[in-house]
Scaffold this active site. Structure first.
Site, PDB file in Angstrom:
ATOM      1  N   CYS A   1     -13.363  -0.978  -8.482  1.00  0.00           N
ATOM      2  CA  CYS A   1     -14.433   0.010  -8.288  1.00  0.00           C
ATOM      3  C   CYS A   1     -14.756   0.714  -9.600  1.00  0.00           C
ATOM      4  CB  CYS A   1     -14.049   1.007  -7.201  1.00  0.00           C
ATOM      5  SG  CYS A   1     -12.471   1.808  -7.489  1.00  0.00           S
TER       6      CYS A   1
ATOM      7  N   GLU B   1       0.855  -1.186   0.000  1.00  0.00           N
ATOM      8  CA  GLU B   1       0.000   0.000   0.000  1.00  0.00           C
ATOM      9  C   GLU B   1       0.892   1.237   0.000  1.00  0.00           C
ATOM     10  OE1 GLU B   1      -3.337   1.126   0.235  1.00  0.00           O
ATOM     11  OE2 GLU B   1      -2.421   3.084   0.595  1.00  0.00           O
TER      12      GLU B   1
HETATM   13  N1  SAH Z   1      -7.915  -3.130  -0.231  1.00  0.00           N
HETATM   14  C1  SAH Z   1      -8.234  -2.000   0.613  1.00  0.00           C
HETATM   15  C2  SAH Z   1      -8.029  -0.640  -0.059  1.00  0.00           C
HETATM   16  C3  SAH Z   1      -8.589  -0.485  -1.457  1.00  0.00           C
HETATM   17  S1  SAH Z   1      -8.639   1.177  -2.061  1.00  0.00           S
HETATM   18  C4  SAH Z   1      -9.617  -2.120   1.180  1.00  0.00           C
HETATM   19  O1  SAH Z   1     -10.416  -2.919   0.687  1.00  0.00           O
HETATM   20  O2  SAH Z   1      -9.941  -1.411   2.128  1.00  0.00           O
HETATM   21  C5  SAH Z   1      -7.178   1.328  -2.991  1.00  0.00           C
HETATM   22  C6  SAH Z   1      -5.948   1.545  -2.152  1.00  0.00           C
HETATM   23  O3  SAH Z   1      -4.845   1.669  -3.050  1.00  0.00           O
HETATM   24  C7  SAH Z   1      -5.944   2.802  -1.300  1.00  0.00           C
HETATM   25  O4  SAH Z   1      -5.643   2.460   0.028  1.00  0.00           O
HETATM   26  C8  SAH Z   1      -4.822   3.658  -1.921  1.00  0.00           C
HETATM   27  O5  SAH Z   1      -4.131   4.420  -0.950  1.00  0.00           O
HETATM   28  C9  SAH Z   1      -3.932   2.602  -2.526  1.00  0.00           C
HETATM   29  N2  SAH Z   1      -3.083   3.017  -3.641  1.00  0.00           N
HETATM   30  C10 SAH Z   1      -3.338   3.962  -4.584  1.00  0.00           C
HETATM   31  N3  SAH Z   1      -2.348   3.989  -5.490  1.00  0.00           N
HETATM   32  C11 SAH Z   1      -1.446   3.047  -5.139  1.00  0.00           C
HETATM   33  C12 SAH Z   1      -0.203   2.588  -5.701  1.00  0.00           C
HETATM   34  N4  SAH Z   1       0.287   3.113  -6.817  1.00  0.00           N
HETATM   35  N5  SAH Z   1       0.427   1.583  -5.079  1.00  0.00           N
HETATM   36  C13 SAH Z   1      -0.062   1.023  -3.940  1.00  0.00           C
HETATM   37  N6  SAH Z   1      -1.219   1.412  -3.375  1.00  0.00           N
HETATM   38  C14 SAH Z   1      -1.909   2.415  -3.947  1.00  0.00           C
END
Ligand code: SAH
Length: 448
Positions: A404, A328
């Site tokens: 999403c 993340e």
């Molecule tokens: N799986 C989690 C979060 C999903 S939302 C849940 O179900 O609660 C998508 C997540 O991707 C967010 O937390 C965002 O901060 C993260 N994110 C966005 N761009 C990213 C990247 N380039 N690499 C890693 N994480 C990223």
């Protein structure tokens, strides 16, 4: 056709943003709050070379799908798009939206499983971010605009949120703190941001400010505690001095409590900080994660949970898996994920803070070989680079894609198909009733 023309239009389809579509002189005309089966008098607002936009002037023959909208600001607010049709009709539209994207963009010759919903269309959100108007009231932005539509009691939010909004607005009007004005970048208080942990009832209130402090903070905390009692766990300031429409900065200061609330999701205790992503529909998120677990079949496997947020998906499967690695990009979310693993006594996890594609490449160098990879990216989907690393370097048997945005899911499914991963099943989930958004979880398997 020209701007300001009034035309008679039959609505025959729905756009992915939830507008009705009719054809006039060979051109698609997009009309918000129109339903398939409507005959409408439409006022044309804008004409482009390939389409036009209009608004409903009069309903000549209503669609049988129509119901009376039960929200006073539905016609102005940019939040909901489906308050004028039955929920069954909305679910069908969402099912079709996912199928159309996967077929047209993804080249998938397979229908989705029936869309999953718990039928709860009001009060399902656990998070609200209200922009603050110049009179101290709060509301929501109008569609495609930053004009604030006053509204302190939104039907999608829990009841406590409107109480908090009222207390906050009274405090704004009487405390001497100035609302922020986006056009000039002046003023102090930008957003009221509220989160609720649905399983425990704990509430977090956060003020986003263009400065370092507010006056009369104690009175706000007192007034909130007087109304909410013990459910108010924390009040936080988020300091955002940038002239940007990104709501939160990464700087938080506690006014009351320790800056966290605790929820329970799929039996796992989850700490939530203001900056961590957390699914807004708790009950439907549990169903979504159960399906992700069914598709992932984590028993005895090394699981890679990319875009893991506060670790929720991986932690919900950790007991059944051999090992879970989460990635993340937001440091606070990674701290939450590590804390969440520890507070649940889960020892077979590792969390890495970084970009998913870069971290995946690093893990591949470490010779990590997950048998199942889960991705849950933001709307823009995964980078081609990440999909290549997954397919070539990890080559897991199973890839579970939580999405999403059906369009970027479909784009990535097409790329994955060329990388030898075939989609086997996909299920839409309605986590956001009344809005245009829909989640999908897909299972892909490596060929051969
Ligand atoms: N799986 C989690 C979060 C999903 S939302 C849940 O179900 O609660 C998508 C997540 O991707 C967010 O937390 C965002 O901060 C993260 N994110 C966005 N761009 C990213 C990247 N380039 N690499 C890693 N994480 C990223």
């Amino acid at each position: 056709m020209q701007k300001n023309d009034k035309i008679i239009l039959e609505i025959t389809a729905t756009s992915s943003e939830g507008s009705g579509i009719g054809r006039y002189e060979g051109l698609a005309v997009f009309v918000p709050q129109a339903a398939v089966g409507d005959t409408l008098k439409v006022k044309i607002l804008k004409v482009k070379s390939n389409c036009a936009y209009g608004k409903v002037e009069q309903i000549i023959e209503p669609s049988p799908l129509r119901i009376e909208p039960d929200c006073q600001v539905f016609s102005k607010c940019g939040g909901c798009v489906y308050r004028h049709i039955s929920y069954d009709a909305e679910l069908q539209i969402k099912q079709q939206k996912v199928e159309d994207a996967l077929r047209r963009i993804g080249g998938v010759d397979m229908s989705p499983q029936p869309i999953v919903s718990d039928g709860v269309c009001s009060g399902y959100r656990n998070k609200a971010q209200y922009p603050v108007a110049q009179d101290g009231s709060v509301g929501f932005f109008a569609t495609h605009s930053h004009r604030i539509i006053p509204c302190d009691s939104c039907g999608l939010q829990p009841e406590e949120f409107s109480l908090i909004a009222k207390i906050f607005s009274f405090w704004m009007m009487t405390s001497g703190n100035k609302p922020y004005l986006e056009e000039t970048g002046r003023g102090l208080v930008r957003h009221l941001y509220i989160r609720k942990a649905v399983a425990t009832g704990e509430i977090m209130v956060c003020l986003v400010i263009n400065g370092d402090r507010v006056v009369a903070a104690d009175r706000l905390v007192q007034d909130l505690r007087a109304e909410l009692g013990d459910s108010l766990k924390t009040v936080v300031l988020n300091v955002n001095k940038k002239k940007t429409n990104v709501i939160l900065s990464d700087e938080c200061k506690n006014l009351y409590g320790d800056g966290y609330i605790y929820d329970i999701l799929c039996g796992v205790k989850i700490r939530i900080s203001p900056l961590s992503f957390y699914q807004v529909n708790h009950d439907m998120a549990e169903r979504l994660y159960s399906k992700a677990a069914e598709y992932a079949a984590p028993e005895g496997k090394t699981l890679l949970d990319l875009y893991c947020g506060a670790g929720t998906i991986g932690l919900s499967m950790a007991e059944r898996a051999e090992r879970v690695i989460g990635v993340e990009i937001i440091p606070e979310a990674i701290k939450d994920a590590e804390f969440n693993a520890a507070q649940n006594g889960i020892a077979n996890t590792e969390f890495i803070c970084g970009d998913a594609a870069e971290a995946a490449a690093e893990l591949a160098k470490r010779n990590i070989k997950p048998q199942t990879v889960i991705v849950d990216p933001p709307r823009k989907g995964c980078s081609a680079e990440l999909l290549h690393t997954i397919a070539h370097d990890f080559a897991p048997d199973t890839l579970v894609y939580v999405s999403c945005d059906p369009a970027t899911l479909a784009r990535d499914v097409k790329i994955l198909n060329e990388l030898n991963y075939e989609i086997k099943e996909y299920t839409p989930f309605d986590l956001f009733p009344r809005t245009s958004h829909v989640e999908t979880v897909a299972r892909l398997e490596r060929r051969g």
